[in-house]
Design a protein around this motif. Structure first.
Motif, mmCIF file in Angstrom:
data_model
loop_
_atom_site.group_PDB
_atom_site.id
_atom_site.type_symbol
_atom_site.label_atom_id
_atom_site.label_comp_id
_atom_site.label_asym_id
_atom_site.label_seq_id
_atom_site.Cartn_x
_atom_site.Cartn_y
_atom_site.Cartn_z
ATOM 1 N N HIS A 2 0.846 -1.189 0.000
ATOM 2 C CA HIS A 2 0.000 0.000 0.000
ATOM 3 C C HIS A 2 0.886 1.246 0.000
ATOM 4 O O HIS A 2 1.748 1.400 0.876
ATOM 5 C CB HIS A 2 -0.907 0.022 1.231
ATOM 6 C CG HIS A 2 -1.674 1.304 1.377
ATOM 7 N ND1 HIS A 2 -2.725 1.631 0.549
ATOM 8 C CD2 HIS A 2 -1.516 2.351 2.235
ATOM 9 C CE1 HIS A 2 -3.193 2.822 0.895
ATOM 10 N NE2 HIS A 2 -2.477 3.274 1.918
ATOM 11 N N LEU A 3 0.693 2.127 -0.971
ATOM 12 C CA LEU A 3 1.469 3.357 -1.055
ATOM 13 C C LEU A 3 0.542 4.555 -0.937
ATOM 14 O O LEU A 3 -0.482 4.623 -1.636
ATOM 15 C CB LEU A 3 2.232 3.417 -2.381
ATOM 16 C CG LEU A 3 3.334 2.370 -2.584
ATOM 17 C CD1 LEU A 3 3.937 2.507 -3.978
ATOM 18 C CD2 LEU A 3 4.420 2.513 -1.529
ATOM 19 N N ASP A 4 0.896 5.479 -0.060
ATOM 20 C CA ASP A 4 0.124 6.698 0.183
ATOM 21 C C ASP A 4 0.738 7.834 -0.629
ATOM 22 O O ASP A 4 1.951 8.040 -0.601
ATOM 23 C CB ASP A 4 0.172 7.019 1.680
ATOM 24 C CG ASP A 4 -0.821 8.099 2.061
ATOM 25 O OD1 ASP A 4 -0.887 9.114 1.344
ATOM 26 O OD2 ASP A 4 -1.515 7.948 3.085
ATOM 27 N N LEU A 5 -0.097 8.597 -1.341
ATOM 28 C CA LEU A 5 0.406 9.701 -2.134
ATOM 29 C C LEU A 5 1.093 10.755 -1.268
ATOM 30 O O LEU A 5 2.063 11.393 -1.703
ATOM 31 C CB LEU A 5 -0.729 10.355 -2.934
ATOM 32 C CG LEU A 5 -1.370 9.501 -4.033
ATOM 33 C CD1 LEU A 5 -2.462 10.294 -4.749
ATOM 34 C CD2 LEU A 5 -0.323 9.037 -5.040
ATOM 35 N N VAL A 6 0.617 10.916 -0.043
ATOM 36 C CA VAL A 6 1.255 11.853 0.886
ATOM 37 C C VAL A 6 2.690 11.413 1.174
ATOM 38 O O VAL A 6 3.623 12.227 1.208
ATOM 39 C CB VAL A 6 0.458 11.957 2.202
ATOM 40 C CG1 VAL A 6 1.206 12.829 3.214
ATOM 41 C CG2 VAL A 6 -0.931 12.530 1.935
ATOM 42 N N ASP A 7 2.879 10.105 1.346
ATOM 43 C CA ASP A 7 4.227 9.583 1.605
ATOM 44 C C ASP A 7 5.138 9.762 0.389
ATOM 45 O O ASP A 7 6.326 10.052 0.536
ATOM 46 C CB ASP A 7 4.149 8.097 1.977
ATOM 47 C CG ASP A 7 3.540 7.873 3.350
ATOM 48 O OD1 ASP A 7 3.476 8.849 4.119
ATOM 49 O OD2 ASP A 7 3.134 6.739 3.645
ATOM 50 N N LEU A 8 4.574 9.562 -0.789
ATOM 51 C CA LEU A 8 5.381 9.732 -2.007
ATOM 52 C C LEU A 8 5.856 11.171 -2.147
ATOM 53 O O LEU A 8 7.031 11.423 -2.432
ATOM 54 C CB LEU A 8 4.575 9.326 -3.244
ATOM 55 C CG LEU A 8 4.137 7.868 -3.364
ATOM 56 C CD1 LEU A 8 3.459 7.631 -4.707
ATOM 57 C CD2 LEU A 8 5.311 6.932 -3.211
ATOM 58 N N ARG A 9 4.954 12.118 -1.930
ATOM 59 C CA ARG A 9 5.336 13.524 -2.057
ATOM 60 C C ARG A 9 6.324 13.909 -0.963
ATOM 61 O O ARG A 9 7.281 14.655 -1.201
ATOM 62 C CB ARG A 9 4.092 14.424 -2.009
ATOM 63 C CG ARG A 9 4.376 15.827 -2.554
ATOM 64 C CD ARG A 9 3.111 16.663 -2.636
ATOM 65 N NE ARG A 9 2.161 16.187 -3.621
ATOM 66 C CZ ARG A 9 2.247 16.431 -4.922
ATOM 67 N NH1 ARG A 9 3.278 17.101 -5.399
ATOM 68 N NH2 ARG A 9 1.320 15.986 -5.750
ATOM 69 N N SER A 40 7.821 3.863 8.263
ATOM 70 C CA SER A 40 6.721 2.981 7.873
ATOM 71 C C SER A 40 6.812 2.620 6.389
ATOM 72 O O SER A 40 6.551 1.470 5.994
ATOM 73 C CB SER A 40 5.385 3.671 8.160
ATOM 74 O OG SER A 40 4.302 2.888 7.702
ATOM 75 N N LEU A 41 7.220 3.590 5.568
ATOM 76 C CA LEU A 41 7.363 3.347 4.136
ATOM 77 C C LEU A 41 8.456 2.319 3.870
ATOM 78 O O LEU A 41 8.296 1.406 3.046
ATOM 79 C CB LEU A 41 7.689 4.665 3.420
ATOM 80 C CG LEU A 41 7.822 4.652 1.896
ATOM 81 C CD1 LEU A 41 6.529 4.204 1.244
ATOM 82 C CD2 LEU A 41 8.206 6.046 1.394
ATOM 83 N N GLU A 42 9.580 2.430 4.580
ATOM 84 C CA GLU A 42 10.686 1.491 4.427
ATOM 85 C C GLU A 42 10.276 0.084 4.850
ATOM 86 O O GLU A 42 10.637 -0.912 4.208
ATOM 87 C CB GLU A 42 11.897 1.962 5.238
ATOM 88 C CG GLU A 42 12.560 3.197 4.653
ATOM 89 C CD GLU A 42 13.711 3.720 5.487
ATOM 90 O OE1 GLU A 42 14.689 4.237 4.931
ATOM 91 O OE2 GLU A 42 13.626 3.605 6.737
ATOM 92 N N GLU A 43 9.499 -0.002 5.926
ATOM 93 C CA GLU A 43 9.025 -1.307 6.376
ATOM 94 C C GLU A 43 8.066 -1.912 5.358
ATOM 95 O O GLU A 43 8.092 -3.130 5.103
ATOM 96 C CB GLU A 43 8.336 -1.164 7.737
ATOM 97 C CG GLU A 43 9.294 -0.809 8.868
ATOM 98 C CD GLU A 43 8.566 -0.524 10.168
ATOM 99 O OE1 GLU A 43 7.304 -0.430 10.143
ATOM 100 O OE2 GLU A 43 9.234 -0.396 11.217
ATOM 101 N N ASN A 44 7.221 -1.070 4.774
ATOM 102 C CA ASN A 44 6.261 -1.529 3.778
ATOM 103 C C ASN A 44 6.975 -2.076 2.538
ATOM 104 O O ASN A 44 6.556 -3.069 1.938
ATOM 105 C CB ASN A 44 5.333 -0.369 3.399
ATOM 106 C CG ASN A 44 4.179 -0.800 2.518
ATOM 107 O OD1 ASN A 44 3.833 -1.971 2.449
ATOM 108 N ND2 ASN A 44 3.581 0.160 1.845
ATOM 109 N N LEU A 45 8.088 -1.415 2.171
ATOM 110 C CA LEU A 45 8.840 -1.821 0.984
ATOM 111 C C LEU A 45 9.910 -2.868 1.286
ATOM 112 O O LEU A 45 10.514 -3.421 0.372
ATOM 113 C CB LEU A 45 9.523 -0.598 0.358
ATOM 114 C CG LEU A 45 8.599 0.484 -0.212
ATOM 115 C CD1 LEU A 45 9.402 1.730 -0.560
ATOM 116 C CD2 LEU A 45 7.868 -0.025 -1.438
ATOM 117 N N ALA A 46 10.155 -3.092 2.578
ATOM 118 C CA ALA A 46 11.218 -4.003 3.020
ATOM 119 C C ALA A 46 12.568 -3.590 2.438
ATOM 120 O O ALA A 46 13.395 -4.429 2.061
ATOM 121 C CB ALA A 46 10.884 -5.445 2.632
#
Length: 302
Positions: A2-9, A40-46
């Motif tokens: 799951h990727l959040d646009l807020v996290d991408l920006r 959290s993003l790094e954990e999501n992407l491993a």
């Protein structure tokens, strides 16, 4: 995944900033919240995306790859937003352009003036860049389009040719070379030259060509426009190498001799670079069409 646009920006802001704190500020969130989101993003992407220390942040190889995809996704989101405005697809939006010296200073201002006057809701970010940075910017999604002269080594990009120009030598009318029909670059190196300011595409290109002769340009002064170069030449300060289209225009009002360069690299094919023309928003495609039409009309009138 799951990727959040807020996290991408947020990630883009951090990657383009010297520190996580400054990136968080650009994204209008606290440093603590930004750190938690990146973790959290790094954990999501491993995958680890950033190296963090007292000096700031540095992208890991995985971070570089993620930045490329994040830019492409967010730019496409911005494209979609601009297509669904109350003003219409061509009447609003933002266009980012990386262009070489000639485009940024000579013909784009005229084209953009008319284009923007008809579209008050459109904004443009025009940046003069070196050729390699233009190609890289289009490839990694950090610009919508690029304008370049010369060959392009990027199979993943669409290259749209729109005009052909050539580099020429400009001298004062009473200069020893003024009566020549053609001249080699090496023959000009004994004389002082007028150049564009440091960092411009043309200056870098000429320095590379002169270096092949094991020499350096005898640069007397660097200025900020082709008009200023021609005025210096007319005054007898030195010689200059510049695009023929600019040289001929200034020759109408100044005492200049324009001489063809007898060099294989003198011909400069001008092109627009894009990742995918059909994926661009309507307003960006409209600008490219204006650019093509402008030069087609100019060639017919010549």
């Amino acid at each position: 995944m799951h990727l959040d646009l807020v996290d991408l920006r947020l990630f883009i802001h951090i990657a383009e900033s010297p520190s996580l704190t400054q990136g968080a500020r650009k994204a209008f969130i606290s440093p603590a919240a930004a750190s938690a989101r990146i973790k959290s993003l790094e954990e999501n992407l491993a995958s680890r995306l950033l190296y963090r220390d007292s000096r700031g942040v540095e992208l890991t190889p995985a971070g570089e790859l993620f930045l490329h995809h994040a830019r492409v996704i967010m730019r496409q989101v911005d494209y979609m937003k601009s297509e669904f405005t109350e003003y219409g697809a061509e009447a609003s939006g933002h266009i980012k352009i990386f262009a070489n010296t000639t485009a940024a200073t000579e013909f784009l201002p005229e084209i953009l003036a008319g284009f923007l006057a008809e579209r008050p809701g459109v904004t443009v970010d025009l940046q003069e860049r070196l050729s390699r940075d233009i190609v890289r910017g289009v490839m990694d999604g950090s610009t919508d389009m690029g304008i370049i002269a010369g060959p392009v080594e990027a199979d993943s990009l669409q290259v749209i040719h729109f005009s052909t120009d050539q580099l020429v030598l400009v001298t004062p009318l009473d200069h020893p070379l003024a009566g020549r029909k053609t001249v080699k670059l090496a023959e000009t190196l004994a004389y002082p030259h007028i150049g564009l300011h440091e960092g411009t595409t043309l200056l870098r290109f000429l320095n590379e060509q002169v270096a092949l002769h094991g020499m350096t340009l005898n640069m007397r002064i660097k200025v900020y426009s082709f008009e200023a170069m021609c005025r210096m030449v007319e005054a007898g300060v030195g010689l200059a190498v510049l695009p023929e289209s600019s040289a001929r225009r200034h020759q109408r009002t100044m005492g200049l001799a324009v001489i063809e360069l007898d060099e294989p690299w003198r011909v400069r094919e001008r092109s627009v670079l894009v990742r995918d023309l059909q994926a661009l928003p309507t307003v960006t495609r409209a600008l490219i069409n204006n650019l093509l039409t402008h030069h087609k009309t100019a060639e017919q009138d010549a």
